[in-house]
Scaffold this motif. Sequence first.
Motif, short mmCIF file in Angstrom:
data_model
loop_
_atom_site.label_atom_id
_atom_site.label_comp_id
_atom_site.label_asym_id
_atom_site.label_seq_id
_atom_site.Cartn_x
_atom_site.Cartn_y
_atom_site.Cartn_z
N ALA A 41 -2.30 0.67 7.63
CA ALA A 41 -1.02 0.17 7.11
C ALA A 41 -1.02 -1.34 6.94
CB ALA A 41 0.11 0.59 8.06
N SER A 42 -1.85 -2.05 7.71
CA SER A 42 -1.86 -3.51 7.63
C SER A 42 -2.47 -4.03 6.33
CB SER A 42 -2.63 -4.09 8.82
OG SER A 42 -4.01 -3.75 8.75
N VAL A 43 -3.20 -3.21 5.60
CA VAL A 43 -3.83 -3.66 4.35
C VAL A 43 -3.19 -2.97 3.14
CG1 VAL A 43 -6.03 -4.26 5.42
CG2 VAL A 43 -5.65 -1.92 4.62
N LYS A 44 -2.00 -2.39 3.31
CA LYS A 44 -1.29 -1.76 2.20
C LYS A 44 -0.27 -2.72 1.61
CE LYS A 44 -1.47 3.13 3.60
NZ LYS A 44 -0.65 4.32 3.92
N TYR A 50 6.42 3.49 0.18
CA TYR A 50 7.52 4.30 -0.33
C TYR A 50 7.04 5.65 -0.85
CZ TYR A 50 10.07 -0.06 0.03
OH TYR A 50 10.65 -1.20 0.50
N GLY A 51 5.73 5.84 -0.93
CA GLY A 51 5.19 7.13 -1.29
C GLY A 51 4.87 7.92 -0.05
N ASN A 52 3.60 8.29 0.09
CA ASN A 52 3.14 8.99 1.29
C ASN A 52 2.67 7.95 2.31
OD1 ASN A 52 2.12 10.66 3.23
ND2 ASN A 52 0.51 11.55 1.96
N PRO A 53 3.39 7.76 3.41
CA PRO A 53 3.00 6.72 4.37
C PRO A 53 1.68 7.00 5.07
CG PRO A 53 4.77 8.05 5.26
CD PRO A 53 4.59 8.48 3.84
N PHE A 54 1.21 8.25 5.03
CA PHE A 54 -0.03 8.60 5.70
C PHE A 54 -1.23 8.58 4.74
CE2 PHE A 54 3.38 10.64 8.07
CZ PHE A 54 3.14 10.16 9.34
N ALA A 55 -1.01 8.22 3.49
CA ALA A 55 -2.10 8.17 2.52
C ALA A 55 -3.00 6.96 2.79
CB ALA A 55 -1.55 8.10 1.10
N LEU A 56 -4.25 7.06 2.39
CA LEU A 56 -5.18 5.95 2.54
C LEU A 56 -4.76 4.79 1.64
CD1 LEU A 56 -8.59 7.86 2.60
CD2 LEU A 56 -7.37 6.88 4.53
N PRO A 57 -5.03 3.55 2.04
CA PRO A 57 -4.65 2.41 1.20
C PRO A 57 -5.43 2.40 -0.10
CG PRO A 57 -6.01 1.69 3.06
CD PRO A 57 -5.68 3.13 3.30
N TYR A 258 6.66 -4.31 5.23
CA TYR A 258 6.02 -3.51 6.26
C TYR A 258 4.54 -3.89 6.46
CZ TYR A 258 10.20 -0.67 5.75
OH TYR A 258 11.50 -0.25 5.70
N GLY A 259 3.85 -4.23 5.38
CA GLY A 259 2.45 -4.62 5.50
C GLY A 259 2.29 -5.84 6.38
N GLN A 260 3.16 -6.80 6.22
CA GLN A 260 3.12 -8.00 7.05
C GLN A 260 3.41 -7.67 8.51
OE1 GLN A 260 5.34 -11.22 5.33
NE2 GLN A 260 5.55 -12.31 7.27
N MET A 261 4.31 -6.73 8.74
CA MET A 261 4.64 -6.33 10.10
C MET A 261 3.44 -5.68 10.79
SD MET A 261 7.62 -3.73 11.37
CE MET A 261 6.89 -2.35 10.48
N TYR A 262 2.76 -4.78 10.09
CA TYR A 262 1.60 -4.12 10.67
C TYR A 262 0.42 -5.08 10.82
CZ TYR A 262 3.98 0.34 10.33
OH TYR A 262 4.87 1.37 10.49
#
Length: 294
Positions: A41-44, A50-57, A258-262
């Motif tokens: 999640a940190s590199v997304k 907003y799509g599938n949060p579990f998908a690969l970046p 969210y990317g910045q948060m992770y």
Amino acid sequence: MNHRQKLAGEKSNAVSKFFVYLLMAVLTAVIVVPVAWVFMASVKQNSEFYGNPFALPEGLYLQNFADAWTKARMGDYFFTSIMITAVALCILLVVALPAAYVLSRYKFKGSKLLNTCFMAGLFINVVPIFLMFVSGDKLVKRLFGHSVFLNNPFIVALVLAATTLPFTIYLLSSYLSTLPKDYEEAAYVDGAGYFTTMVRIILPMAKPSIITVILFEFLAYWNEYIISMTMLTDPNGARTLPVGLLNLMKAQNAKAEYGQMYAGMVMVMVPTLILYMCVQKKLTQGMTIGGIKG
């Protein structure tokens, strides 16, 4: 009959091993999957959440780390955490090593009472400490016009060292008490004093236990949250990484960054993960060696 019992025992062992390995696999997944998800999640980019949060970046968006380091002040929090951790470890070792040496190697009048007082320190609560510093800070402000005890990283390091001192003394004393006294007697015969004997003879022999203390307390100081949150109250002043990360999470939930948060989470996790992976064998050896010796 013996052959049947042997087969039954082997089958029982195989079933037991299967459930043990299954439990270990489940525990590994419970630990590894959230950590791996935070790293991904940190590199997304934000649009990917907003799509599938579990998908690969879709790619490596490293700008999240740059924004977290500068815009969210995680860089300042990082160096504050390093400074507090280093100062707290130095204070802890300077006080704990001589205290543990004296309490474990010498018996004198009042030694039992002193040891009991140190053990009572295991039940120190953070709230009275905070209230004490708040009252002291008000008094200092009236006398000198500025704050001393609150929003002071050195005071935070001092409190961290003080709260972990009883456990450290207990751990070091338990190990030092297992060392033979023949080494000290030989050093005294050669004309060495108490301090020289401690520094040159006993402490090098206690290296495994000292390494354990350093590693254990580093992890405790680096991830500490309650004391840092209560004593570093200035939003524009010094903050540690865990406290800064909480503020970042609150801010980014409103801004949807969210990317910045992770990325900030990864900055907190990486030093402890690297340290633990490098020294996990020494850590477990140091924790058990005291019970093996003697």
